[in-house]
Design an enzyme around this catalytic site. Sequence first.
Site, mmCIF file in Angstrom:
data_model
loop_
_atom_site.group_PDB
_atom_site.id
_atom_site.type_symbol
_atom_site.label_atom_id
_atom_site.label_comp_id
_atom_site.label_asym_id
_atom_site.label_seq_id
_atom_site.Cartn_x
_atom_site.Cartn_y
_atom_site.Cartn_z
ATOM 1 N N GLY A 88 0.803 -1.211 0.000
ATOM 2 C CA GLY A 88 0.000 0.000 0.000
ATOM 3 C C GLY A 88 0.835 1.260 0.000
ATOM 4 O O GLY A 88 2.032 1.238 0.294
ATOM 5 N N ASP A 210 1.089 2.059 9.484
ATOM 6 C CA ASP A 210 0.534 1.689 10.786
ATOM 7 C C ASP A 210 1.586 1.632 11.887
ATOM 8 O O ASP A 210 1.237 1.432 13.055
ATOM 9 C CB ASP A 210 -0.156 0.321 10.706
ATOM 10 C CG ASP A 210 -1.373 0.323 9.797
ATOM 11 O OD1 ASP A 210 -1.840 1.424 9.465
ATOM 12 O OD2 ASP A 210 -1.834 -0.764 9.426
ATOM 13 N N GLY A 254 -5.035 1.167 10.734
ATOM 14 C CA GLY A 254 -4.507 0.350 11.822
ATOM 15 C C GLY A 254 -5.192 -0.999 11.823
ATOM 16 O O GLY A 254 -6.146 -1.223 12.560
ATOM 17 N N GLU A 309 -9.147 0.943 12.137
ATOM 18 C CA GLU A 309 -9.940 0.110 11.229
ATOM 19 C C GLU A 309 -10.038 -1.343 11.678
ATOM 20 O O GLU A 309 -11.004 -2.036 11.349
ATOM 21 C CB GLU A 309 -9.343 0.166 9.820
ATOM 22 C CG GLU A 309 -7.918 -0.352 9.737
ATOM 23 C CD GLU A 309 -7.324 -0.247 8.349
ATOM 24 O OE1 GLU A 309 -8.062 -0.450 7.373
ATOM 25 O OE2 GLU A 309 -6.111 0.032 8.251
ATOM 26 N N ILE A 362 -6.773 9.770 2.121
ATOM 27 C CA ILE A 362 -6.104 11.071 2.093
ATOM 28 C C ILE A 362 -4.799 10.980 2.859
ATOM 29 O O ILE A 362 -3.753 11.474 2.428
ATOM 30 C CB ILE A 362 -7.019 12.153 2.701
ATOM 31 C CG1 ILE A 362 -8.274 12.339 1.832
ATOM 32 C CG2 ILE A 362 -6.272 13.479 2.847
ATOM 33 C CD1 ILE A 362 -9.290 13.289 2.440
#
Length: 457
Positions: A88, A210, A254, A309, A362
Amino acid sequence: MSATPSNNPQLDTAIPTLGTAKVTNRVGYCRFVGACEEYWINLTDEDLDDELPEQEPGRPITMEKAGPREKLYFDPSKTRCAIVTCGGLCPGINDVIRAIVLEAHHNYTVQSVVGIPFGLQGFIPEYGHEVRELTPESVANIHQFGGTVLGSSRGPQDPSKIVDTLERRNINCLFIIGGDGTMRAAQSIVSEINDRRLKIAVIGVPKTIDNDISFVTRSFGFDTAVEKATEAIQCAHVEATGVDLGVGLVKVMGRESGFIAGQAALALKEVNYVLIPECPFDLDGPDGLLANLERRLESRRHAVIVCAEGAGQEYCRSSNQTDASGNPVLCDICALLKQRIKDYFGERGKKVPLKFIDPSYIIRSVPANANDRVYCGFLGQHAVHAAMAGKTAMVVSQLQSRYVHLPLHLVTRKRKTVNVRSDFWHAVLESTGQELYACASGTVNGIPHFSAGEGES
């Protein structure tokens, strides 16, 4: 391949080398690190976990110091380097790429640096991605943009095909920027290289927004992520205080670690509840989140909730699916929270205006801030120093403010998580007032469950 022996058999910190370094390093403006120069580091509770029960917190270990060596293994005039970015997006990837290219070209004057497009796919001919030459001119301004100029992808690829490409292109040094899954792929690449008895250095630069990679005190991009998360939390606080019984709910990244949520809460001290994956929480009952929220609204008339999350997954129906990187597909805990809050207060005849903000994409897509840019610069420089000296199967890391070399097996052993008994987490609880000391219903080491949170504001 050889490695410097470790002083601690339970925590092997030895770094493999490709052979004896004999080439004189012509890099100027630096102090060379001695061949055996190491840091003594006292590990804390945050550095350790239950997978190393024999290692006591506070016991010193040695780790190899990062920096330029007086003797090189590779002759810079004949050295070809490659950079690949995987997984990511994260603030600072372009800064690391730029730092590697500038260091390799300007200080080591290597023959060539190439960028592998779209992650590990770029090594596989069947995908048809074109490798691009990276020069100081081509990377001059990339730090001003988010994302990665090389592109990225998730998922494993055949290590034998990757090494075929490295051989075909005469690559001597491979720099891999990615998370724990990428570092496990790097281990597979190293194994294939060793099986073929090749002399190719593989250096990892750990990337995770994270902040969940073992033995990495702070991952690059984390500082930027917290900064952007606080902007969203501030907006949620304004929305919550602008109406009677207002609730602001902010979702942050997270999956398994709540570092962004906790750090952002500390930065503002306007958060009343922080929900993280490490701490299961009760929703219902007199001491559950919903009852707590009701008491909070009765006394203070507003509340702000920050939710990682990966929190509260036990309340969602899991699909048992995984993404291309092998991570479990998470259910949407915030959607569930919104509905449960609406239902709970609706049954009691109360209207609770709730504003939900999800700044995740974002946050991960913006350029790095100044602190992260400085950090990325050091990581890129130290990665080149290590590779040119013949180090391999390692990552460059900042551990307790020191730049060190870490073997790949240490950073891939497990994901780092918030220690719920640490000073950090207790500071979060003190800031929010939620008294969520660890897990619901006292299920972990007898720690009490959720009780009413007053917060700072």
